[in-house]
Motif scaffolding. Structure first.
Motif, PDB file in Angstrom:
ATOM      1  N   ARG A  75       0.847  -1.185   0.000  1.00 56.73           N
ATOM      2  CA  ARG A  75       0.000   0.000   0.000  1.00 56.73           C
ATOM      3  C   ARG A  75       0.891   1.247   0.000  1.00 56.73           C
ATOM      4  O   ARG A  75       1.480   1.588   1.029  1.00 56.73           O
ATOM      5  N   PRO A  76       1.039   1.911  -1.133  1.00 58.85           N
ATOM      6  CA  PRO A  76       1.879   3.111  -1.208  1.00 58.85           C
ATOM      7  C   PRO A  76       1.454   4.158  -0.174  1.00 58.85           C
ATOM      8  O   PRO A  76       0.262   4.334   0.092  1.00 58.85           O
ATOM      9  N   GLN A  77       2.443   4.847   0.368  1.00 57.62           N
ATOM     10  CA  GLN A  77       2.209   5.794   1.448  1.00 57.62           C
ATOM     11  C   GLN A  77       2.214   7.228   0.909  1.00 57.62           C
ATOM     12  O   GLN A  77       3.255   7.851   0.753  1.00 57.62           O
ATOM     13  N   SER A  78       1.021   7.740   0.646  1.00 54.87           N
ATOM     14  CA  SER A  78       0.890   9.091   0.087  1.00 54.87           C
ATOM     15  C   SER A  78       1.117  10.140   1.165  1.00 54.87           C
ATOM     16  O   SER A  78       0.920   9.892   2.368  1.00 54.87           O
ATOM     17  N   ALA A  79       1.495  11.333   0.739  1.00 55.45           N
ATOM     18  CA  ALA A  79       1.635  12.465   1.660  1.00 55.45           C
ATOM     19  C   ALA A  79       0.300  12.725   2.351  1.00 55.45           C
ATOM     20  O   ALA A  79      -0.764  12.661   1.719  1.00 55.45           O
ATOM     21  N   THR A  80       0.347  13.011   3.626  1.00 56.32           N
ATOM     22  CA  THR A  80      -0.885  13.188   4.403  1.00 56.32           C
ATOM     23  C   THR A  80      -1.725  14.353   3.905  1.00 56.32           C
ATOM     24  O   THR A  80      -2.943  14.381   4.100  1.00 56.32           O
ATOM     25  N   TRP A  81      -1.084  15.321   3.248  1.00 59.57           N
ATOM     26  CA  TRP A  81      -1.782  16.511   2.784  1.00 59.57           C
ATOM     27  C   TRP A  81      -2.249  16.382   1.325  1.00 59.57           C
ATOM     28  O   TRP A  81      -2.810  17.327   0.768  1.00 59.57           O
ATOM     29  N   SER A  82      -2.034  15.234   0.707  1.00 57.76           N
ATOM     30  CA  SER A  82      -2.271  15.104  -0.735  1.00 57.76           C
ATOM     31  C   SER A  82      -3.727  15.303  -1.134  1.00 57.76           C
ATOM     32  O   SER A  82      -4.008  15.711  -2.265  1.00 57.76           O
ATOM     33  N   SER A  83      -4.662  15.023  -0.229  1.00 60.30           N
ATOM     34  CA  SER A  83      -6.084  15.172  -0.570  1.00 60.30           C
ATOM     35  C   SER A  83      -6.618  16.581  -0.313  1.00 60.30           C
ATOM     36  O   SER A  83      -7.749  16.892  -0.670  1.00 60.30           O
ATOM     37  N   GLU A  84      -5.800  17.450   0.266  1.00 54.69           N
ATOM     38  CA  GLU A  84      -6.244  18.810   0.552  1.00 54.69           C
ATOM     39  C   GLU A  84      -6.220  19.665  -0.721  1.00 54.69           C
ATOM     40  O   GLU A  84      -5.352  19.479  -1.587  1.00 54.69           O
ATOM     41  N   PRO A  85      -7.131  20.613  -0.865  1.00 47.32           N
ATOM     42  CA  PRO A  85      -7.116  21.515  -2.024  1.00 47.32           C
ATOM     43  C   PRO A  85      -5.810  22.294  -2.081  1.00 47.32           C
ATOM     44  O   PRO A  85      -5.224  22.628  -1.038  1.00 47.32           O
ATOM     45  N   LEU A  86      -5.356  22.592  -3.292  1.00 44.29           N
ATOM     46  CA  LEU A  86      -4.097  23.311  -3.446  1.00 44.29           C
ATOM     47  C   LEU A  86      -4.129  24.651  -2.713  1.00 44.29           C
ATOM     48  O   LEU A  86      -3.135  25.037  -2.077  1.00 44.29           O
ATOM     49  N   ALA A  87      -5.245  25.369  -2.770  1.00 41.55           N
ATOM     50  CA  ALA A  87      -5.332  26.674  -2.110  1.00 41.55           C
ATOM     51  C   ALA A  87      -5.071  26.541  -0.613  1.00 41.55           C
ATOM     52  O   ALA A  87      -4.382  27.386  -0.001  1.00 41.55           O
ATOM     53  N   GLU A  88      -5.612  25.503  -0.008  1.00 46.90           N
ATOM     54  CA  GLU A  88      -5.401  25.287   1.424  1.00 46.90           C
ATOM     55  C   GLU A  88      -3.950  24.932   1.711  1.00 46.90           C
ATOM     56  O   GLU A  88      -3.365  25.399   2.698  1.00 46.90           O
ATOM     57  N   ARG A  89      -3.353  24.143   0.846  1.00 44.82           N
ATOM     58  CA  ARG A  89      -1.944  23.784   1.023  1.00 44.82           C
ATOM     59  C   ARG A  89      -1.056  25.007   0.897  1.00 44.82           C
ATOM     60  O   ARG A  89      -0.069  25.166   1.640  1.00 44.82           O
ATOM     61  N   ILE A  90      -1.386  25.899  -0.043  1.00 45.08           N
ATOM     62  CA  ILE A  90      -0.600  27.121  -0.209  1.00 45.08           C
ATOM     63  C   ILE A  90      -0.704  27.982   1.032  1.00 45.08           C
ATOM     64  O   ILE A  90       0.302  28.542   1.524  1.00 45.08           O
ATOM     65  N   SER A  91      -1.893  28.114   1.585  1.00 40.30           N
ATOM     66  CA  SER A  91      -2.095  28.917   2.796  1.00 40.30           C
ATOM     67  C   SER A  91      -1.265  28.368   3.949  1.00 40.30           C
ATOM     68  O   SER A  91      -0.597  29.126   4.674  1.00 40.30           O
ATOM     69  N   GLN A  92      -1.288  27.058   4.126  1.00 42.62           N
ATOM     70  CA  GLN A  92      -0.512  26.435   5.202  1.00 42.62           C
ATOM     71  C   GLN A  92       0.988  26.601   4.963  1.00 42.62           C
ATOM     72  O   GLN A  92       1.760  26.838   5.905  1.00 42.62           O
ATOM     73  N   ALA A  93       1.403  26.485   3.703  1.00 40.03           N
ATOM     74  CA  ALA A  93       2.823  26.624   3.377  1.00 40.03           C
ATOM     75  C   ALA A  93       3.314  28.042   3.639  1.00 40.03           C
ATOM     76  O   ALA A  93       4.430  28.250   4.138  1.00 40.03           O
ATOM     77  N   ARG A  94       2.500  29.021   3.308  1.00 35.89           N
ATOM     78  CA  ARG A  94       2.901  30.408   3.556  1.00 35.89           C
ATOM     79  C   ARG A  94       3.059  30.672   5.062  1.00 35.89           C
ATOM     80  O   ARG A  94       3.947  31.427   5.490  1.00 35.89           O
ATOM     81  N   ALA A  95       2.201  30.048   5.857  1.00 40.24           N
ATOM     82  CA  ALA A  95       2.323  30.183   7.309  1.00 40.24           C
ATOM     83  C   ALA A  95       3.636  29.583   7.798  1.00 40.24           C
ATOM     84  O   ALA A  95       4.278  30.119   8.723  1.00 40.24           O
ATOM     85  N   LEU A  96       4.058  28.483   7.175  1.00 36.77           N
ATOM     86  CA  LEU A  96       5.345  27.881   7.535  1.00 36.77           C
ATOM     87  C   LEU A  96       6.510  28.771   7.101  1.00 36.77           C
ATOM     88  O   LEU A  96       7.505  28.912   7.825  1.00 36.77           O
ATOM     89  N   MET A  97       6.386  29.380   5.928  1.00 36.97           N
ATOM     90  CA  MET A  97       7.466  30.222   5.411  1.00 36.97           C
ATOM     91  C   MET A  97       7.727  31.423   6.316  1.00 36.97           C
ATOM     92  O   MET A  97       8.875  31.860   6.465  1.00 36.97           O
ATOM     93  N   VAL A  98       6.671  31.965   6.920  1.00 38.87           N
ATOM     94  CA  VAL A  98       6.826  33.115   7.813  1.00 38.87           C
ATOM     95  C   VAL A  98       7.718  32.764   8.997  1.00 38.87           C
ATOM     96  O   VAL A  98       8.421  33.620   9.555  1.00 38.87           O
ATOM     97  N   GLN A  99       7.728  31.501   9.365  1.00 35.33           N
ATOM     98  CA  GLN A  99       8.502  31.061  10.522  1.00 35.33           C
ATOM     99  C   GLN A  99       9.981  30.882  10.212  1.00 35.33           C
ATOM    100  O   GLN A  99      10.793  30.736  11.126  1.00 35.33           O
TER     101      GLN A  99
END
Length: 535
Positions: A338-362
């Protein structure tokens, strides 16, 4: 590791070549090759298309069927001990070399010793590393080849002793590293033993000749143990023409099958809708991460980069739908895994971008920069540029593109001299370990990013000593989960192959590893073929 590294392009496209003249009644298959092939010694092979020819010229203890399944080869059967460490292979009494001499267990002892010997310098020597003594010989800790765990109990019985249980050994032994080579010819001719007229093999075909332009001529081996089932007596493999001309030459009847490039898929689908064979491939294209370089040591940065790659858009606009989006390293399609996909793979791209930008600020420092290394060429440039542009727009990350020639690219990978690199991984045998072993702490130059996670290693070590197939798969899945959760590798795409296959040609089947032994092909004379369908 001994996997085939596909430098940027996962699919090795077959292009057309020099002009050919074909009689309407000829029973012969013409197949284009991507480049000129000159290496026929299975223990010197390093490229996928060389493997494609080796499976016609040689046969190991086991072989691959038309659909990619393991079948008996020189060995008609085999057994294994309860602890999985000792395998016994029983050779066919009618197994012969193309000069009529019998293939014996001693031939395999000689061949396996030659494969792992430092004097041979085989690019694939690590393939046999699970045989007892192989690593000591390969790493020059001993000069005694007799310590290798292979022995001939008699002329038709080969005993193989392993360092750990290896349930996938029959699949592994289909690999070119485990093919036998003729000791008599090598002793007589040295490195020149593979030239036409001197080469002796044990496969369904022999090397009849090679033209100056790279065209390779194979003819049926009458001494092959299953020669009676071979329906195509001659195979011609041609190289030289630009890929853009492949479909045109197919239409002219010069070729019987062509692997489609992204640029020719639409045309072929329109002109030959009934002749298209589509199959997924076990290859994976990824960004390999060097977590020891700059901000890539920070898991927040790695997560931000990986999660904001728009894989679907990349495939549709850059790859022209010739790949499938990948969020896992091990490609789907392996039995029991059973291949192990990224936990965030099912999230919409817009939501992933928002979360990523929050990480970048740190993250400390601005502006944020990273370099992306790839093999130079139009395809590599398109992919790398699209990824870099996406990071700039979505995260404000500036990416320096580092295109390199193939030789320099491989050297950089082996010396861990990069930050991010676009690498294609095409397994030589269908097992999850083939994708994962290269990320072990002790994998050396094969661990391109010098990634090291002791917990990952524990899962891999446990899997290597587990006999129960289901339990072993669960351990490998846990190892991949560690790798994916750490964003130590950023999978982008899995291979998707499309062929246009002449209706005259039968036996060219979908195969996970995209291996197509000519012994299983058959072809009608051209005058008996159905009329071409035009749209």
């Amino acid at each position: 590791m001994f996997h085939r590294v596909l430098l940027v392009a996962l699919v090795l496209t077959m292009s057309a070549a020099a002009s050919t003249s074909r009689n309407a009644d000829t029973v012969e298959v013409h197949i284009p090759l991507p480049v000129k092939v000159s290496v026929f010694d299975p223990q010197k092979i390093s490229e996928s298309h060389e493997f494609d020819i080796a499976i016609d010229l040689f046969e190991g203890l086991t072989a691959i069927s038309a659909s990619g399944e393991v079948i008996p080869g020189v060995a008609s059967r085999w057994t294994t001990s309860k602890d999985g460490l000792v395998w016994t292979f029983y050779l066919r009494p009618n197994a012969r070399w193309s000069n009529g001499e019998p293939v014996t267990a001693e031939d395999f002892v000689y061949s396996f010793r030659r494969e792992v010997s430092p004097l041979t310098a085989s690019p694939s020597a690590e393939a046999l590393s699970r045989i007892a003594g192989a690593e000591s010989i390969r790493q020059e800790k001993t000069e005694n080849p007799a310590i290798l765990g292979v022995s001939a109990s008699d002329r038709r019985t080969l005993r193989v002793v392993l360092t750990a249980p290896t349930p996938w050994l029959p699949m592994l032994f289909t690999h070119f590293a485990a093919m036998p080579v003729p000791r008599s010819q090598i002793s007589r001719y040295g490195d020149e033993w593979t030239t036409p007229g001197r080469m002796v093999g044990n496969g369904a075909y022999t090397l009849a000749g090679q033209d100056a332009n790279g065209t390779i001529h194979l003819k049926q081996n009458p001494f092959f143990h299953d020669a009676g089932s071979v329906k195509v007596p001659r195979v011609t493999l041609i190289s030289g023409l630009a890929p853009a001309d492949a479909l045109k030459r197919f239409d002219n009847g010069d070729f019987d099958v062509v692997t489609l490039l992204a640029s020719s898929v639409s045309q072929a689908r329109s002109e030959h809708p009934d002749w298209i064979l589509k199959q997924s491939e076990l290859a994976t294209r990824s960004l390999i991460v060097n977590p020891n370089k700059g901000l890539l040591s920070d898991p927040r940065f790695r997560r931000a980069l990986s999660s904001t790659i728009d894989r679907e858009e990349l495939i549709q606009t850059v790859e022209h739908a010739t790949y499938l989006p990948a969020y896992e390293l091990v490609a789907p399609g392996l039995a029991g895994y059973r291949p192990q996909s990224a936990t965030w793979s099912s999230e919409p791209l817009a939501e992933r971008i928002s979360q990523a930008r929050a990480l970048m600020v740190q993250l400390p420092g601005a502006p944020v920069r990273v370099s992306l290394t790839f093999r130079d060429g139009p395809a590599g440039q398109r992919v790398a540029s699209a990824i870099a542009e996406g990071w700039k727009v979505r995260l404000g990350v500036e990416t320096t593109l580092v295109p390199l020639d193939g030789k320099t690219f491989l050297e950089r990978l082996g010396s861990h001299d990069f930050e991010l690199a676009v690498v294609g991984w095409d397994p030589d045998f269908a097992d999850a370990s083939n994708y994962l072993d290269g990320y072990r702490c002790d994998a050396g130059a094969a661990n391109f990013g010098a990634y090291c996670d002791r917990d990952f290693d524990k899962f891999m070590t446990a899997a290597s000593s587990t006999i129960d197939p289901s339990a072993r798969m669960r351990l490998l899945e846990s190892a991949e989960r560690r790798l994916i959760d750490a964003d130590a590798v950023m999978p982008i795409a899995h291979g998707l192959l499309e062929f246009v296959v002449s209706p005259r040609l039968k036996g060219w089947e979908a195969s996970p590893l995209s291996r197509h032994p000519s012994r299983f092909l058959s072809i009608q004379p051209r005058r008996a073929a159905p009329a071409r369908r035009r749209i």
